[in-house]
Design a protein around this motif. Structure first.
Motif, PDB file in Angstrom:
ATOM      1  N   LEU A 176       1.126  -1.450  -0.231  1.00  0.00           N
ATOM      2  CA  LEU A 176      -0.144   0.385   0.295  1.00  0.00           C
ATOM      3  C   LEU A 176       0.964   1.715  -0.183  1.00  0.00           C
ATOM      4  O   LEU A 176       1.655   1.683   1.395  1.00  0.00           O
ATOM      5  N   GLU A 177       0.795   2.243  -0.733  1.00  0.00           N
ATOM      6  CA  GLU A 177       1.045   3.662  -0.846  1.00  0.00           C
ATOM      7  C   GLU A 177       1.031   4.658  -0.352  1.00  0.00           C
ATOM      8  O   GLU A 177       0.196   4.625  -0.338  1.00  0.00           O
ATOM      9  N   MET A 178       2.175   4.795   0.275  1.00  0.00           N
ATOM     10  CA  MET A 178       1.844   5.907   1.185  1.00  0.00           C
ATOM     11  C   MET A 178       1.631   7.316   0.325  1.00  0.00           C
ATOM     12  O   MET A 178       2.289   7.366  -0.586  1.00  0.00           O
ATOM     13  N   TYR A 179       0.507   7.926   0.614  1.00  0.00           N
ATOM     14  CA  TYR A 179       0.301   9.400  -0.629  1.00  0.00           C
ATOM     15  C   TYR A 179      -0.406  10.451   0.344  1.00  0.00           C
ATOM     16  O   TYR A 179      -1.823   9.844   1.287  1.00  0.00           O
ATOM     17  N   GLU A 180      -0.002  11.248   0.939  1.00  0.00           N
ATOM     18  CA  GLU A 180      -1.276  12.468   1.330  1.00  0.00           C
ATOM     19  C   GLU A 180      -2.115  12.998   1.374  1.00  0.00           C
ATOM     20  O   GLU A 180      -3.203  12.448   0.009  1.00  0.00           O
ATOM     21  N   ASP A 181      -2.798  12.878   2.633  1.00  0.00           N
ATOM     22  CA  ASP A 181      -4.574  13.371   2.619  1.00  0.00           C
ATOM     23  C   ASP A 181      -5.082  11.908   2.141  1.00  0.00           C
ATOM     24  O   ASP A 181      -6.129  12.459   1.922  1.00  0.00           O
ATOM     25  N   THR A 182      -4.269  11.152   2.093  1.00  0.00           N
ATOM     26  CA  THR A 182      -5.487   9.554   2.092  1.00  0.00           C
ATOM     27  C   THR A 182      -5.137   8.783   3.393  1.00  0.00           C
ATOM     28  O   THR A 182      -4.557   9.681   4.004  1.00  0.00           O
ATOM     29  N   LEU A 184      -3.641   6.728   3.861  1.00  0.00           N
ATOM     30  CA  LEU A 184      -2.468   5.904   3.489  1.00  0.00           C
ATOM     31  C   LEU A 184      -1.550   7.268   3.809  1.00  0.00           C
ATOM     32  O   LEU A 184      -0.219   7.526   3.589  1.00  0.00           O
ATOM     33  N   GLY A 185      -1.563   8.654   3.992  1.00  0.00           N
ATOM     34  CA  GLY A 185      -1.051  10.049   4.510  1.00  0.00           C
ATOM     35  C   GLY A 185      -0.241   9.814   5.602  1.00  0.00           C
ATOM     36  O   GLY A 185       0.085  11.444   5.361  1.00  0.00           O
ATOM     37  N   THR A 186      -0.354   9.365   6.522  1.00  0.00           N
ATOM     38  CA  THR A 186       0.417   9.987   7.674  1.00  0.00           C
ATOM     39  C   THR A 186       1.204   8.184   8.233  1.00  0.00           C
ATOM     40  O   THR A 186       0.654   6.573   7.883  1.00  0.00           O
ATOM     41  N   ALA A 187       2.104   8.276   8.608  1.00  0.00           N
ATOM     42  CA  ALA A 187       1.995   6.652   9.527  1.00  0.00           C
ATOM     43  C   ALA A 187       1.346   6.575  10.544  1.00  0.00           C
ATOM     44  O   ALA A 187       1.435   5.068   9.569  1.00  0.00           O
ATOM     45  N   ASP A 188       0.892   7.394  11.228  1.00  0.00           N
ATOM     46  CA  ASP A 188       0.611   6.556  12.137  1.00  0.00           C
ATOM     47  C   ASP A 188      -1.307   5.668  11.637  1.00  0.00           C
ATOM     48  O   ASP A 188      -1.751   4.584  11.553  1.00  0.00           O
ATOM     49  N   SER A 189      -2.020   6.733  10.462  1.00  0.00           N
ATOM     50  CA  SER A 189      -2.882   5.857   9.545  1.00  0.00           C
ATOM     51  C   SER A 189      -2.712   4.686   8.759  1.00  0.00           C
ATOM     52  O   SER A 189      -3.394   4.191   8.492  1.00  0.00           O
ATOM     53  N   ALA A 190      -1.754   5.045   7.995  1.00  0.00           N
ATOM     54  CA  ALA A 190      -1.281   3.785   7.240  1.00  0.00           C
ATOM     55  C   ALA A 190      -0.942   2.744   8.053  1.00  0.00           C
ATOM     56  O   ALA A 190      -1.568   1.581   7.158  1.00  0.00           O
ATOM     57  N   VAL A 191      -0.357   2.283   8.974  1.00  0.00           N
ATOM     58  CA  VAL A 191      -0.219   1.437  10.010  1.00  0.00           C
ATOM     59  C   VAL A 191      -1.721   0.671  10.270  1.00  0.00           C
ATOM     60  O   VAL A 191      -1.679  -0.046  10.939  1.00  0.00           O
ATOM     61  N   GLY A 209       8.512  10.093   0.280  1.00  0.00           N
ATOM     62  CA  GLY A 209       9.032  11.421  -0.321  1.00  0.00           C
ATOM     63  C   GLY A 209       7.769  11.528  -0.486  1.00  0.00           C
ATOM     64  O   GLY A 209       7.908  13.311  -1.079  1.00  0.00           O
ATOM     65  N   ASN A 210       7.354  10.898  -1.091  1.00  0.00           N
ATOM     66  CA  ASN A 210       5.132  11.739  -1.483  1.00  0.00           C
ATOM     67  C   ASN A 210       5.213  12.446  -0.338  1.00  0.00           C
ATOM     68  O   ASN A 210       4.243  13.455  -0.927  1.00  0.00           O
ATOM     69  N   LEU A 211       5.759  12.455   0.716  1.00  0.00           N
ATOM     70  CA  LEU A 211       5.228  13.646   1.770  1.00  0.00           C
ATOM     71  C   LEU A 211       6.253  14.627   2.440  1.00  0.00           C
ATOM     72  O   LEU A 211       5.232  15.992   2.632  1.00  0.00           O
ATOM     73  N   ILE A 212       7.157  14.375   2.439  1.00  0.00           N
ATOM     74  CA  ILE A 212       8.008  15.627   2.928  1.00  0.00           C
ATOM     75  C   ILE A 212       8.347  16.509   1.932  1.00  0.00           C
ATOM     76  O   ILE A 212       8.754  17.789   1.500  1.00  0.00           O
ATOM     77  N   ARG A 213       8.073  16.491   0.470  1.00  0.00           N
ATOM     78  CA  ARG A 213       7.689  17.692  -0.594  1.00  0.00           C
ATOM     79  C   ARG A 213       6.772  18.642  -0.842  1.00  0.00           C
ATOM     80  O   ARG A 213       6.187  19.369  -1.110  1.00  0.00           O
ATOM     81  N   LEU A 214       5.783  18.052   0.649  1.00  0.00           N
ATOM     82  CA  LEU A 214       4.737  19.088   0.292  1.00  0.00           C
ATOM     83  C   LEU A 214       5.259  20.343   0.770  1.00  0.00           C
ATOM     84  O   LEU A 214       5.953  20.625   2.291  1.00  0.00           O
ATOM     85  N   HIS A 215       4.714  21.152   0.719  1.00  0.00           N
ATOM     86  CA  HIS A 215       4.542  22.702   0.616  1.00  0.00           C
ATOM     87  C   HIS A 215       3.680  23.075   2.849  1.00  0.00           C
ATOM     88  O   HIS A 215       2.873  24.266   2.108  1.00  0.00           O
ATOM     89  N   ARG A 216       4.092  21.813   3.212  1.00  0.00           N
ATOM     90  CA  ARG A 216       3.363  22.339   4.661  1.00  0.00           C
ATOM     91  C   ARG A 216       3.842  21.822   5.923  1.00  0.00           C
ATOM     92  O   ARG A 216       4.929  20.798   5.139  1.00  0.00           O
TER      93      ARG A 216
END
Length: 325
Positions: A176-182, A184-191, A209-216
Motif C-alpha cells: 500500500l503506497e503512502m500518499y498525502e491526504d489519504t 495512507l497519508g500519515t505514518a500512524d494512519s498507514a499502520v 517522498g510523497n510526504l516530505i515534498r509537501l509545502h506545509r
C-alpha cells in the motif's frame, strides 16, 4: 539468505514515459516495437529490472495474447519485471471505486502472469485540473479521503482485504503506497490501515517522498520511517531538498537524487534491515532526465548503502517479505 547489494532487485520506475505513442495511440494498443524501445532504453540506462508503472502500459487492460507479447518483449530485451505499481485507482473513489476495484483485480491477474513478485496499490486519486497546471503537482492540494468517516475507512479495509486475498491466491505480495491526504497519508494512519486489513501478504510501500515534498508542515522523516518500515514489503525510493521557514509559514521542496535530499537513506535502510525488509526497491525521480537520476539512485544504493554481503543480521518484519528469484 538475505539479499546482498549486487543481487537486490532494484527496478526503474516508468514515470518519464508517455501513455501515448507517436501516432497518438494508447501504448496498450501500440506495436510491440514501441514497448521494445522503452524496455531497451531502461536497460541501456543501467537497469536489470523494471517496475511496470501503469501510467505507461496498463497490463490489467491487455488481452491475454497481448499480455503474452508484452512478457516476451521484456524477456527479449533482458529485463526482469518484479513489481507493478497501479497508481491513482483508489478503490474508495466515490465515482469510480467499483471500476477501480475491478481494474485492480485484473492488474493482479496480469502481474501474476508476468511473473511479478509484488503489486503496489494506493488510495490516491486522479490529479485535479488545478494540479495539472502546476510545475510540481504536489504544490496544490488534491483529493482528500474523508477524515473520521468510519464507513469509508471500513470500505477501504474491506476492498483492500478482497484484493489482498486474491493476491495471496496468485502468489503475490500487495503493498500500500503512502500518499498525502489519504488513509495512507500519515505514518500512524498507514499502520492502522494495514493492521486492520490484517493479511500477512499485505504491507506498506513507505514512499514518504510523497510526504516530505509537501509545502506545509510534515512529521519528521525518521519518525515516519521508524513507524512504517516494520510493515514495509516494497519501496518506492526518491528524495527531495526541503527548506522550512516556520515563522513565516513557508515550506519549499524540490526533487533531489537520493544522497542529496532531506531523507538519509543510509539511516532509513539501517532501520529497514533491523525490521527484516527484503522487498523489491523501485527508484523514482521527477523532472529532468528522471531515468538517469533513477539509475544514479540505484548505483548509490548498491555502492554505498545496501549490505555488500548477505551475512548480515536481519530483523523480523511484521509482514511477509519477498525472496531471491
Amino acid at each position: 539468505m538475505p539479499y546482498s547489494a549486487e543481487e537486490w532487485p532494484i527496478a526503474a520506475a516508468l514515470l518519464q514515459f508517455s501513455a501515448t505513442d507517436s501516432q497518438g495511440r494508447h501504448v496498450n494498443d501500440a506495436d510491440a516495437s514501441h514497448w521494445h524501445r522503452v524496455f531497451t532504453e531502461v536497460r541501456d540506462a543501467g537497469f536489470r529490472d523494471v517496475d511496470l508503472t501503469d501510467g505507461w502500459v496498463k497490463p490489467g487492460d491487455l488481452s491475454a495474447a497481448r499480455l503474452d507479447e508484452f512478457k516476451r518483449t521484456a524477456r527479449d530485451v533482458g529485463l526482469g519485471m518484479p513489481s507493478l505499481s497501479a497508481i491513482r485507482r483508489s478503490v474508495i473513489d466515490t465515482e469510480h471505486g467499483e471500476d477501480n476495484l475491478a481494474y485492480s483485480h485484473r492488474t493482479l491477474e496480469a502481474a501474476a502472469e508476468l511473473g511479478c513478485e509484488v503489486v503496489s496499490v494506493g488510495l490516491h486519486q486522479a490529479l485535479t485540473p488545478e494540479q495539472q497546471k502546476q510545475l510540481w503537482f504536489w504544490t496544490v492540494e488534491g483529493h482528500k479521503d474523508p477524515t473520521g468517516d468510519r464507513d469509508t475507512w471500513n470500505l477501504a479495509v474491506k476492498r483492500l482485504q478482497e484484493l489482498g486475498r486474491r493476491a495471496e491466491e496468485l502468489g503475490l505480495l500487495m503493498s500500500l503506497e503512502m500518499y498525502e491526504d489519504t488513509y495512507l497519508g500519515t505514518a500512524d494512519s498507514a499502520v492502522a490501515l494495514v493492521e486492520d486489513i490484517g493479511l500477512p501478504n499485505v504491507g506498506l510501500n513507505p514512499d514518504i517522498g510523497n510526504l516530505i515534498r509537501l509545502h506545509r508542515p510534515i512529521e519528521p522523516w525518521q519518525q515516519m520511517m521508524e513507524k512504517t518500515l516494520p510493515y514495509a514489503n516494497y519501496w518506492h525510493v526518491k528524495n527531495y531538498s526541503r527548506d522550512e521557514d516556520v515563522a513565516r509559514d513557508q515550506y519549499i521542496a524540490m526533487p533531489a537524487p537520493l544522497e542529496f535530499g532531506l531523507i538519509s537513506y543510509r539511516k532509513a535502510f539501517e532501520i529497514a534491515l533491523a525490521h527484516g525488509f527484503q522487498g523489491v526497491i523501485c527508484t523514482e525521480h521527477y523532472g529532468g532526465d528522471g531515468l538517469s537520476v533513477s539509475n544514479t539512485n540505484q548505483r548509490y544504493l548498491r555502492e554505498q548503502i545496501l549490505p555488500r554481503t548477505s551475512d548480515y543480521e536481519l530483523g523480523q518484519s511484521r509482514v511477509r517479505q519477498g525472496g531471491k528469484r
